[in-house]
Write an enzyme that holds these catalytic residues in place. Sequence first.
Site, PDB file in Angstrom:
ATOM      1  N   TYR A 158       0.833  -1.211   0.000  1.00 11.97           N
ATOM      2  CA  TYR A 158       0.000   0.000   0.000  1.00 11.97           C
ATOM      3  C   TYR A 158       0.871   1.268   0.000  1.00 11.97           C
ATOM      4  CZ  TYR A 158      -3.740   3.133   1.713  1.00 11.97           C
ATOM      5  OH  TYR A 158      -4.650   4.150   1.874  1.00 11.97           O
ATOM      6  N   LYS A 162       1.048   4.221  -2.794  1.00 12.26           N
ATOM      7  CA  LYS A 162       0.699   5.604  -2.459  1.00 12.26           C
ATOM      8  C   LYS A 162       1.881   6.555  -2.641  1.00 12.26           C
ATOM      9  CE  LYS A 162      -3.628   4.939  -1.377  1.00 12.26           C
ATOM     10  NZ  LYS A 162      -4.683   5.534  -2.214  1.00 12.26           N
TER      11      LYS A 162
HETATM   12  P1  NAP Z   1     -13.377   2.521   1.252  1.00  8.97           P
HETATM   13  O1  NAP Z   1     -14.391   3.026   2.208  1.00  8.97           O
HETATM   14  O2  NAP Z   1     -12.882   1.135   1.370  1.00  8.97           O
HETATM   15  O3  NAP Z   1     -13.941   2.765  -0.244  1.00  8.97           O
HETATM   16  C1  NAP Z   1     -13.126   2.464  -1.339  1.00  8.97           C
HETATM   17  C2  NAP Z   1     -13.809   2.853  -2.624  1.00  8.97           C
HETATM   18  O4  NAP Z   1     -12.924   2.501  -3.706  1.00  8.97           O
HETATM   19  C3  NAP Z   1     -15.103   2.098  -2.850  1.00  8.97           C
HETATM   20  O5  NAP Z   1     -16.052   2.927  -3.460  1.00  8.97           O
HETATM   21  C4  NAP Z   1     -14.685   0.976  -3.802  1.00  8.97           C
HETATM   22  O6  NAP Z   1     -15.666   0.535  -4.694  1.00  8.97           O
HETATM   23  C5  NAP Z   1     -13.623   1.674  -4.621  1.00  8.97           C
HETATM   24  N1  NAP Z   1     -12.738   0.690  -5.254  1.00  8.97           N
HETATM   25  C6  NAP Z   1     -11.898  -0.189  -4.648  1.00  8.97           C
HETATM   26  N2  NAP Z   1     -11.284  -0.943  -5.571  1.00  8.97           N
HETATM   27  C7  NAP Z   1     -11.749  -0.539  -6.778  1.00  8.97           C
HETATM   28  C8  NAP Z   1     -11.512  -0.937  -8.108  1.00  8.97           C
HETATM   29  N3  NAP Z   1     -10.645  -1.915  -8.398  1.00  8.97           N
HETATM   30  N4  NAP Z   1     -12.168  -0.297  -9.111  1.00  8.97           N
HETATM   31  C9  NAP Z   1     -13.056   0.686  -8.836  1.00  8.97           C
HETATM   32  N5  NAP Z   1     -13.313   1.114  -7.593  1.00  8.97           N
HETATM   33  C10 NAP Z   1     -12.680   0.507  -6.582  1.00  8.97           C
HETATM   34  O7  NAP Z   1     -12.057   3.417   1.269  1.00  8.97           O
HETATM   35  P2  NAP Z   1     -11.821   4.911   1.821  1.00  8.97           P
HETATM   36  O8  NAP Z   1     -11.369   4.809   3.224  1.00  8.97           O
HETATM   37  O9  NAP Z   1     -12.958   5.779   1.472  1.00  8.97           O
HETATM   38  O10 NAP Z   1     -10.539   5.300   0.955  1.00  8.97           O
HETATM   39  C11 NAP Z   1     -10.609   6.094  -0.201  1.00  8.97           C
HETATM   40  C12 NAP Z   1      -9.185   6.432  -0.637  1.00  8.97           C
HETATM   41  O11 NAP Z   1      -8.514   7.129   0.415  1.00  8.97           O
HETATM   42  C13 NAP Z   1      -8.333   5.202  -0.947  1.00  8.97           C
HETATM   43  O12 NAP Z   1      -7.484   5.480  -2.039  1.00  8.97           O
HETATM   44  C14 NAP Z   1      -7.530   5.032   0.313  1.00  8.97           C
HETATM   45  O13 NAP Z   1      -6.316   4.366   0.066  1.00  8.97           O
HETATM   46  C15 NAP Z   1      -7.311   6.472   0.715  1.00  8.97           C
HETATM   47  N6  NAP Z   1      -7.004   6.623   2.130  1.00  8.97           N
HETATM   48  C16 NAP Z   1      -7.879   6.235   3.085  1.00  8.97           C
HETATM   49  C17 NAP Z   1      -7.537   6.392   4.429  1.00  8.97           C
HETATM   50  C18 NAP Z   1      -8.465   5.997   5.539  1.00  8.97           C
HETATM   51  O14 NAP Z   1      -8.019   6.042   6.699  1.00  8.97           O
HETATM   52  N7  NAP Z   1      -9.696   5.647   5.292  1.00  8.97           N
HETATM   53  C19 NAP Z   1      -6.298   6.921   4.772  1.00  8.97           C
HETATM   54  C20 NAP Z   1      -5.427   7.310   3.761  1.00  8.97           C
HETATM   55  C21 NAP Z   1      -5.793   7.157   2.448  1.00  8.97           C
HETATM   56  P3  NAP Z   1     -16.998  -0.274  -4.213  1.00  8.97           P
HETATM   57  O15 NAP Z   1     -17.715   0.619  -3.266  1.00  8.97           O
HETATM   58  O16 NAP Z   1     -17.759  -0.440  -5.454  1.00  8.97           O
HETATM   59  O17 NAP Z   1     -16.487  -1.498  -3.570  1.00  8.97           O
END
Ligand code: NAP
Length: 250
Positions: A158, A162
């Site tokens: 990851y 990133k």
């Molecule tokens: P999340 O709640 O798990 O949601 C992830 C989203 O990405 C979902 O809508 C999912 O689609 C979509 N997705 C995953 N794989 C995909 C693929 N192969 N093709 C198309 N769509 C895909 O994640 P989140 O926490 O909102 O994270 C969003 C972003 O922020 C990510 O890039 C994550 O790495 C980054 N981030 C998150 C955090 C955190 O603490 N949450 C921290 C740092 C960075 P479906 O809904 O259709 O499954």
Amino acid sequence: MSTKRFENQVAVVTGAGRGIGEAIAKHLAAEGAKIAVVSRTESNSARTAESINAIAPDTAKPYAVDVADFDAVQKTGDQILADFGRCDILVNNAGITRDTLAMRMSSEDWDVVLQTNLKGAFNFTRAMLRTMVKQRSGRIINISSVSGLMGLAGQANYAASKAGLIGMSKSIAREVASRGITVNVVAPGFTETDMTAVLNEDIRKGAMSQIPLSKFGTVDDIAAAVAFFAGSGAGYITGQVLAVDGGMSM
Ligand code: NAP
């Protein structure tokens, strides 16, 4: 009547079916943008689009595609451009984790995370860039992570994806600056979503102890930073990384 700041603009938001992407889509829609809601699962993108349209009719359209699939993304990109006619803002937010120590990490764990988080952002950028170049304007905002800035144990795949997004963003920023397109990165810290809901109490406590502001972020904290990069006030900013992490990475 005051005009909204993204009136007449079209935003493509990947991973907008849930979590941070859903909040970004809703925030940009609330400020007047039309939204292509992209997610892997059709029911999730449809739900986000419906809830946007319930407030502002005919604002959002759902699309389901695996961002890691180059050909499928080019097709979806063409469909989005046929439906909306332009693309002003692209937010590459779709992302996954497959956390485990490097010693135990499988080849599949490595590949799927790199393909989704890094190649997925490249694929959508590739699909939208020609149109932005023709428009001579555009904003690309890539969602990285505190993990890509600092490294986190259990996240070799990851963190690599990133950190890779940051290098890719800076390279493309240099390629397209002369066409009026900016490319910037938002690097969230621990943010309350499905992704962090799976963390056990020990990991949450350990994370909290490293966050100067002593709390996890909200999806709206991240959406506000994305809207900043998308807005006219950020027109002279490109190739930058904004950490929205409660001070964790400073
Ligand atoms: P999340 O709640 O798990 O949601 C992830 C989203 O990405 C979902 O809508 C999912 O689609 C979509 N997705 C995953 N794989 C995909 C693929 N192969 N093709 C198309 N769509 C895909 O994640 P989140 O926490 O909102 O994270 C969003 C972003 O922020 C990510 O890039 C994550 O790495 C980054 N981030 C998150 C955090 C955190 O603490 N949450 C921290 C740092 C960075 P479906 O809904 O259709 O499954």
